[in-house]
Design a protein around this motif. Structure first.
Motif, PDB file in Angstrom:
ATOM      1  N   HIS A  18       0.897  -1.111   0.090  1.00  0.00           N
ATOM      2  CA  HIS A  18      -0.039  -0.002   0.000  1.00  0.00           C
ATOM      3  C   HIS A  18       0.812   1.230  -0.036  1.00  0.00           C
ATOM      4  N   THR A  19       1.799   1.519   0.757  1.00  0.00           N
ATOM      5  CA  THR A  19       2.611   2.583   1.176  1.00  0.00           C
ATOM      6  C   THR A  19       3.529   2.739  -0.099  1.00  0.00           C
ATOM      7  N   LEU A  20       3.959   1.566  -0.257  1.00  0.00           N
ATOM      8  CA  LEU A  20       5.081   1.921  -1.641  1.00  0.00           C
ATOM      9  C   LEU A  20       4.384   2.373  -2.717  1.00  0.00           C
ATOM     10  N   ASP A  21       3.152   1.905  -2.936  1.00  0.00           N
ATOM     11  CA  ASP A  21       2.255   2.400  -4.210  1.00  0.00           C
ATOM     12  C   ASP A  21       2.036   3.889  -3.846  1.00  0.00           C
ATOM     13  N   GLN A  22       1.763   4.393  -2.778  1.00  0.00           N
ATOM     14  CA  GLN A  22       1.360   5.521  -2.522  1.00  0.00           C
ATOM     15  C   GLN A  22       2.823   6.619  -2.895  1.00  0.00           C
ATOM     16  N   ALA A  23       3.833   6.114  -2.460  1.00  0.00           N
ATOM     17  CA  ALA A  23       5.048   6.863  -2.667  1.00  0.00           C
ATOM     18  C   ALA A  23       5.330   6.891  -4.435  1.00  0.00           C
ATOM     19  N   LEU A  24       5.123   5.915  -4.890  1.00  0.00           N
ATOM     20  CA  LEU A  24       5.257   5.767  -6.592  1.00  0.00           C
ATOM     21  C   LEU A  24       4.296   6.828  -7.057  1.00  0.00           C
ATOM     22  N   GLN A  25       2.974   6.780  -6.530  1.00  0.00           N
ATOM     23  CA  GLN A  25       2.050   7.613  -7.111  1.00  0.00           C
ATOM     24  C   GLN A  25       2.412   9.073  -7.169  1.00  0.00           C
ATOM     25  N   LEU A  26       3.097   9.425  -5.654  1.00  0.00           N
ATOM     26  CA  LEU A  26       3.302  10.717  -5.322  1.00  0.00           C
ATOM     27  C   LEU A  26       4.503  11.138  -6.058  1.00  0.00           C
ATOM     28  N   PHE A  27       5.569  10.160  -6.480  1.00  0.00           N
ATOM     29  CA  PHE A  27       6.741  10.906  -6.688  1.00  0.00           C
ATOM     30  C   PHE A  27       7.502  10.146  -7.704  1.00  0.00           C
ATOM     31  N   GLY A  28       6.845   9.043  -8.470  1.00  0.00           N
ATOM     32  CA  GLY A  28       7.521   8.332  -9.476  1.00  0.00           C
ATOM     33  C   GLY A  28       8.520   7.397  -8.998  1.00  0.00           C
ATOM     34  N   ARG A  29       8.960   6.684  -9.885  1.00  0.00           N
ATOM     35  CA  ARG A  29      10.072   5.763  -9.907  1.00  0.00           C
ATOM     36  C   ARG A  29      11.480   6.581  -9.122  1.00  0.00           C
ATOM     37  N   PRO A  30      11.880   5.852  -8.381  1.00  0.00           N
ATOM     38  CA  PRO A  30      13.054   6.342  -7.736  1.00  0.00           C
ATOM     39  C   PRO A  30      14.387   5.995  -8.457  1.00  0.00           C
ATOM     40  N   LYS A  31      15.432   6.704  -8.089  1.00  0.00           N
ATOM     41  CA  LYS A  31      16.887   6.457  -8.786  1.00  0.00           C
ATOM     42  C   LYS A  31      17.507   5.353  -7.898  1.00  0.00           C
ATOM     43  N   SER A  32      17.478   5.079  -6.707  1.00  0.00           N
ATOM     44  CA  SER A  32      17.975   4.357  -5.872  1.00  0.00           C
ATOM     45  C   SER A  32      16.994   3.708  -4.662  1.00  0.00           C
ATOM     46  N   VAL A  33      17.181   2.685  -4.325  1.00  0.00           N
ATOM     47  CA  VAL A  33      16.247   2.207  -3.392  1.00  0.00           C
ATOM     48  C   VAL A  33      17.379   1.669  -2.050  1.00  0.00           C
TER      49      VAL A  33
END
Length: 376
Positions: free
Chosen positions: A191-206
């Motif tokens: 749930h929360t990782l989906d929210q992060a991706l929706q707000l800010f898109g794919r990251p450069k690094s994890v």
């Protein structure tokens, strides 16, 4: 227009708490069939509610095998609420049987499975989506609105929490081994990782840190911190997604955002699930509405809203409690219907659900290596 016949796979907590309460009020959907492997009881009249579909939905068809369920040509939309390891298999079978598909989160165990399902959906021309219902939480709707209105200026930090202090349900993860699809990353993290991706898109690094705090030695995580770093215009942004099962707090933290022009701090979870479990109907006028005591604190350099903020002389900021938008899981199935009818674009795209699974995989890889890993 004819109703869309819905077939639900599984009759557990997810089906009864997160799907049926939001399917039944939808005037475009008809609860037509269930897959429940348990044999129909002889006496359904005196049976306790919630045990068997034949007692609770006597007019719906009851199937005990996936083969007979998928063979019913009248089922148009399949809702998959079975164990996660069966998601990919059942979703593919449903698509190949000519049915639209909603898969309960997590979408799949592996991103390669998700890629295969996406290709199958394109080949069959059917709608494929994942039940990312937390996009319809009041707090997520609220933060999305504030970001869209540039309340924070350039955002430098965001924390998304979904904490649960000593939840009883983690005891089911009792294996010392890493079980594919199990653990908190796949559970609340989807749930929360989906929210992060929706707000800010794919990251450069994890960068991820996984822990087991439920008093057993196990490779299956129950606590995690995932840090996302970005590049380009978002090179100064740090996004942290967290869940812990050790959180003896009066109120659990939910959201913290700050940027060059403002900040927002919110506690307390969306209440729709609790309201359903308490017996409230999803059509109740107060459903999904949060008490003002749970509103988040909005602080801005310049006045953002004269109705909710006042100037604080000490901090020299405009401060106020920002009303939480009403959560509305009913909208999820309304959006699914609109996509099936061809009236709107699919809200939760399978490619987005695939990215959530890929992010979980990268988080596990980062944890195992003890290092940041690039998006790939």
């Amino acid at each position: 227009m004819a109703l869309i016949n819905v077939g639900l796979m599984g009759y557990g907590f997810s089906t009864k708490c997160f799907h049926l309460p939001f399917i039944e009020p939808n005037q475009d959907l008809n609860v037509y069939a269930f897959l429940q492997r348990a044999r129909a009881p002889v006496d359904t009249i005196n049976m306790e509610a919630g045990v068997h579909v034949t007692a609770d939905y006597p007019h719906a068809k009851h199937y005990r095998t996936a083969e007979t369920f998928f063979a019913d040509p009248a089922i148009e939309l399949v809702i998959i609420c079975t164990n996660v390891e069966t998601h990919a298999e059942f979703a593919e079978q449903a698509l190949l049987a000519g049915k639209h598909v909603v898969v309960e989160k997590p979408f799949t165990v592996a991103s390669t499975e998700a890629d295969h399902l996406i290709a199958t959906a394109k080949k069959t021309g059917k709608v494929l989506t994942c039940f990312q219902n937390r996009r319809y939480d009041g707090d997520f709707q609220t933060i999305s609105h504030l970001i869209s209105k540039n309340a924070f200026g350039k955002i430098t930090e965001c924390e998304i929490h979904y904490d649960a202090d000593s939840p009883a349900w983690v005891s089911k993860w009792d294996s010392p081994d890493l079980i594919p699809g199990e653990g908190m990353l796949y559970g609340l993290g989807s749930h929360t990782l989906d929210q992060a991706l929706q707000l800010f898109g794919r990251p450069k690094s994890v960068t991820a840190f996984l822990r087991t705090l439920r008093n057993i030695e196990s490779e299956t995580d129950d606590t995690f911190t995932v840090v996302l770093q970005y590049d380009g215009d978002q090179k100064d942004l740090l996004v942290t997604v967290k869940t812990t099962i050790v959180s003896p707090m009066e109120r659990q933290m939910k959201l913290f955002v700050r940027g060059t022009e403002g900040s927002f701090l919110k506690f307390d979870e969306d209440l729709q699930a609790d309201q359903v479990m308490a017996g409230m109907l999803s059509t109740d006028s107060s459903f999904g509405m949060e008490d003002s005591a749970s509103y988040g604190l909005l602080s801005t350099v310049k006045e953002f809203d004269g109705k909710t903020q006042i100037f604080d002389k000490r901090s020299k900021k405009y401060i106020g409690r920002w009303p939480t938008a009403s959560g509305r899981y009913l909208s999820y199935y309304e959006d699914v219907v609109a996509a099936i009818r061809g009236n709107a674009e699919l809200r939760v795209k399978p490619e987005q659900a695939r990215d959530v699974i890929r992010l979980i995989e990268l988080a596990r890889e980062s944890h195992n290596k003890g290092a940041s890993v690039s998006w790939s």
